[in-house]
Design an enzyme around this catalytic site. Structure first.
Site, PDB file in Angstrom:
ATOM      1  N   CYS A 291       6.135 -13.616 -25.126  1.00  0.00           N
ATOM      2  CA  CYS A 291       7.243 -13.303 -26.038  1.00  0.00           C
ATOM      3  C   CYS A 291       8.091 -12.145 -25.508  1.00  0.00           C
ATOM      4  CB  CYS A 291       6.634 -12.944 -27.401  1.00  0.00           C
ATOM      5  SG  CYS A 291       7.778 -12.131 -28.520  1.00  0.00           S
TER       6      CYS A 291
ATOM      7  N   TYR B  80      17.937 -18.156 -27.642  1.00  0.00           N
ATOM      8  CA  TYR B  80      17.211 -18.922 -28.678  1.00  0.00           C
ATOM      9  C   TYR B  80      18.196 -19.757 -29.502  1.00  0.00           C
ATOM     10  CZ  TYR B  80      12.729 -16.649 -27.868  1.00  0.00           C
ATOM     11  OH  TYR B  80      11.551 -16.226 -27.310  1.00  0.00           O
TER      12      TYR B  80
HETATM   13  N1  LIG Z   1      12.828  -9.339 -34.480  1.00  0.00           N
HETATM   14  C1  LIG Z   1      11.457  -9.556 -34.061  1.00  0.00           C
HETATM   15  C2  LIG Z   1      11.310 -10.968 -33.551  1.00  0.00           C
HETATM   16  C3  LIG Z   1       9.892 -11.326 -33.208  1.00  0.00           C
HETATM   17  C4  LIG Z   1       9.733 -12.841 -32.959  1.00  0.00           C
HETATM   18  O1  LIG Z   1      10.526 -13.659 -33.454  1.00  0.00           O
HETATM   19  N2  LIG Z   1       8.689 -13.210 -32.205  1.00  0.00           N
HETATM   20  C5  LIG Z   1       8.456 -14.614 -31.920  1.00  0.00           C
HETATM   21  C6  LIG Z   1       7.776 -14.785 -30.579  1.00  0.00           C
HETATM   22  S1  LIG Z   1       8.872 -14.821 -29.219  1.00  0.00           S
HETATM   23  C7  LIG Z   1       7.481 -15.181 -32.916  1.00  0.00           C
HETATM   24  O2  LIG Z   1       6.414 -14.623 -33.101  1.00  0.00           O
HETATM   25  N3  LIG Z   1       7.853 -16.311 -33.526  1.00  0.00           N
HETATM   26  C8  LIG Z   1       7.007 -17.026 -34.430  1.00  0.00           C
HETATM   27  C9  LIG Z   1       7.783 -17.665 -35.564  1.00  0.00           C
HETATM   28  O3  LIG Z   1       8.982 -17.367 -35.707  1.00  0.00           O
HETATM   29  O4  LIG Z   1       7.199 -18.433 -36.295  1.00  0.00           O
HETATM   30  C10 LIG Z   1      11.140  -8.515 -33.005  1.00  0.00           C
HETATM   31  O5  LIG Z   1      12.002  -8.206 -32.180  1.00  0.00           O
HETATM   32  O6  LIG Z   1      10.018  -7.998 -33.005  1.00  0.00           O
END
Ligand SMILES: N[C@@H](CCC(=O)N[C@@H](CS)C(=O)NCC(=O)O)C(=O)O
Length: 327
Positions: free
Chosen positions: A63, A195
């Protein structure tokens, strides 16, 4: 991939039905700050004093948001102060899961849980929202301090300085206006832009997103022809935040997210800059291409239904960059 609704897990892909096919990222919900004194930070509540061994960082090496935290942890020498573990690279019906062996990802080191959504429910049995990494956990209060990478890196930058963190300020007061405006530009157009291109479910949403990605990359290519880093000769958090997207670009985003107008390899300045930062001690160790490629190509059945991992370009970030010549 899914989300929690009042503490119950639902296996569900992102819903773009009401946005014309446009992917919208929801805001992170835990926004407390660790501080030297334990006083509350810019948001959330107080009570999270900086202490060695008290906090645990859950990441996925795949990530880009979690990757920001890993690099800042390394630059600030917090390895002995903040422990870290990675979830398994595949994010499928149960969302992020812990590994069951020491192979690609570790088991949950704190509670032996199977999936990250169980940790969110442990912090709040009624939590509703997405279950994301990075996540900063407080062993003492057994709760989530913060799950927003932009804020976690700021805490790492300064809250542990009195406990023996390495010197270095990546958000210095005099450069904050410039850093803030770069972040405001780079986040929507590039970090989240890739994304929005990749997760778009309509041609028009894709066209709009991908055009923003390349307009912004063209602009940064010009900027990096003048300066070694985004803000002159000083490396800052703005560089770190851009870099975790750049390092994934040619390996994943070009094909998987259809950001294929150009590769980073086609931009001389961005390409040199990518290598320059890769070669900073500690950075290469945070890059796990096996997690990155396994995660993206195999976790998004709606865009790559058979989970085939393409052969990929040969990338060597150790090649010379000669960025020192720029002021
Ligand atoms: N704004 C958050 C975004 C975190 C994020 O979206 N992480 C993704 C991984 S790349 C995630 O865990 N996605 C799982 C989901 O949205 O269900 C940050 O910068 O910490």
């Amino acid at each position: 991939m899914g989300l929690l609704v009042d503490g119950k897990w639902h296996d569900q892909w992102y819903d773009t039905s009401s946005t014309g096919g446009r992917f919208e990222r929801s805001a992170s919900q835990y926004r407390n700050w660790i501080s030297a004194s334990g006083a509350a930070g810019p948001s959330g509540s107080g009570g999270f004093q900086a202490e060695a061994g008290r906090y645990h960082l859950y990441v996925s090496y795949a990530c880009p948001w979690a990757h920001r935290c890993l690099i800042m942890r390394s630059w600030k020498g917090l390895e002995e102060i903040i422990s870290v573990s990675s979830v398994h690279p595949l994010m499928l019906a149960q969302g992020w899961e812990f590994g069951q062996s020491a192979g690609l990802a570790c088991p949950d080191p704190l509670y032996g849980l199977k999936a990250l959504h169980e940790l969110y429910v442990r912090a709040d049995p009624h939590y509703s929202g997405r279950v994301t990494v990075p996540l900063l956990w407080d062993r003492q209060q057994q709760t989530i301090v913060n799950n927003e990478s932009a804020e976690i890196i700021r805490m790492f930058n300064s809250a542990f300085d009195h406990l023996g963190a390495k010197p270095g300020d990546y958000y210095p007061a005099d450069l904050r206006p410039q850093i803030d405006s770069l972040n405001d530009y780079i986040y929507p157009k590039i970090n989240n832009g890739v994304y929005m291109a990749g997760f778009a479910t309509s041609q028009s949403a894709y066209d709009a997103a991908v055009s923003e990605v390349f307009t912004a990359l063209d602009e940064l290519e010009r900027r990096l022809g003048q300066n070694r880093y985004l803000v002159g000769n000083t490396i800052t958090e703005a560089d770190l935040r851009l870099w975790t997207t750049l390092v994934r670009f040619d390996a994943v985003y070009v094909t998987h997210f259809k950001c294929d107008k150009k590769r980073i390899a086609d931009y001389p300045n961005l390409n040199g800059y990518l290598r320059d930062i890769y070669q900073i001690p500690g950075v290469a160790d945070t890059v796990r291409m096996d997690h990155i490629r396994n995660h993206y190509f195999r976790s998004h059945p709606s865009i790559n239904p058979h989970g085939i991992i393409p052969v990929g370009p040969e990338l060597d970030f150790n090649q010379p960059h000669q960025r020192e010549r720029l002021g």
